[in-house]
Design a protein around this motif. Sequence first.
Motif, short mmCIF file in Angstrom:
data_model
loop_
_atom_site.label_atom_id
_atom_site.label_comp_id
_atom_site.label_asym_id
_atom_site.label_seq_id
_atom_site.Cartn_x
_atom_site.Cartn_y
_atom_site.Cartn_z
N PRO A 1 112.91 8.46 52.96
CA PRO A 1 111.82 8.31 52.15
C PRO A 1 111.23 7.14 53.45
O PRO A 1 111.42 5.83 53.20
N GLY A 2 110.31 7.21 52.35
CA GLY A 2 109.22 5.90 53.51
C GLY A 2 108.78 5.79 55.25
O GLY A 2 108.19 5.40 55.67
N LEU A 3 109.55 6.79 55.41
CA LEU A 3 109.39 6.83 57.06
C LEU A 3 108.23 8.13 57.32
O LEU A 3 108.87 9.88 56.19
N GLU A 4 107.71 8.49 58.19
CA GLU A 4 106.87 9.83 58.44
C GLU A 4 107.95 10.43 59.81
O GLU A 4 109.06 10.28 60.01
N LEU A 5 107.87 12.10 59.68
CA LEU A 5 108.49 12.99 60.57
C LEU A 5 108.89 12.31 61.98
O LEU A 5 107.37 11.70 62.41
N GLY A 6 109.68 11.91 63.10
CA GLY A 6 109.90 11.22 64.28
C GLY A 6 110.14 9.67 64.63
O GLY A 6 110.48 9.14 65.47
N GLU A 7 109.83 9.26 63.18
CA GLU A 7 110.01 8.31 62.81
C GLU A 7 111.54 7.31 63.05
O GLU A 7 111.69 7.73 62.17
N THR A 8 111.60 6.15 62.93
CA THR A 8 112.65 5.84 63.08
C THR A 8 113.23 4.28 62.86
O THR A 8 112.24 3.75 62.59
#
Length: 104
Positions: free
Chosen positions: A96-103
């Motif tokens: 939750p709170g992250l975009e796809l591909g973001e760590t």
Amino acid sequence: MLPNDRSRAATRTLATLNSHGACVRHPHPDWWFPERGQDDADKALRVCASCPLRFMCREYALTWHEEGVWGGTTDCDREELRLIARPLDWAGMTLPGLELGETA
Ligand code: SF4
């Protein structure tokens, strides 16, 4: 009666489980198909822990998508095992709170 699409090996495996499993002729077979919550599942899991067929039983349930307690696992346990076995299933998931591909 078994569904016709199961292989002969699966049929033999199920016959072995049904004749030699620790749950066979148990006085509370409903524990393996708990509708009353985790208490019954926990009781079934304790019986499975002593069963010599639990690995075979778990693999059978994983393969055939059985419901209830099989091989010392619940439905949720087996779903986790399926996800662990297929890491690509995680590829589309994000925290939750992250975009796809973001760590994190
Ligand atoms: S592992 Fe559990 S569910 Fe499977 S045959 Fe043994 S006692 Fe029954």
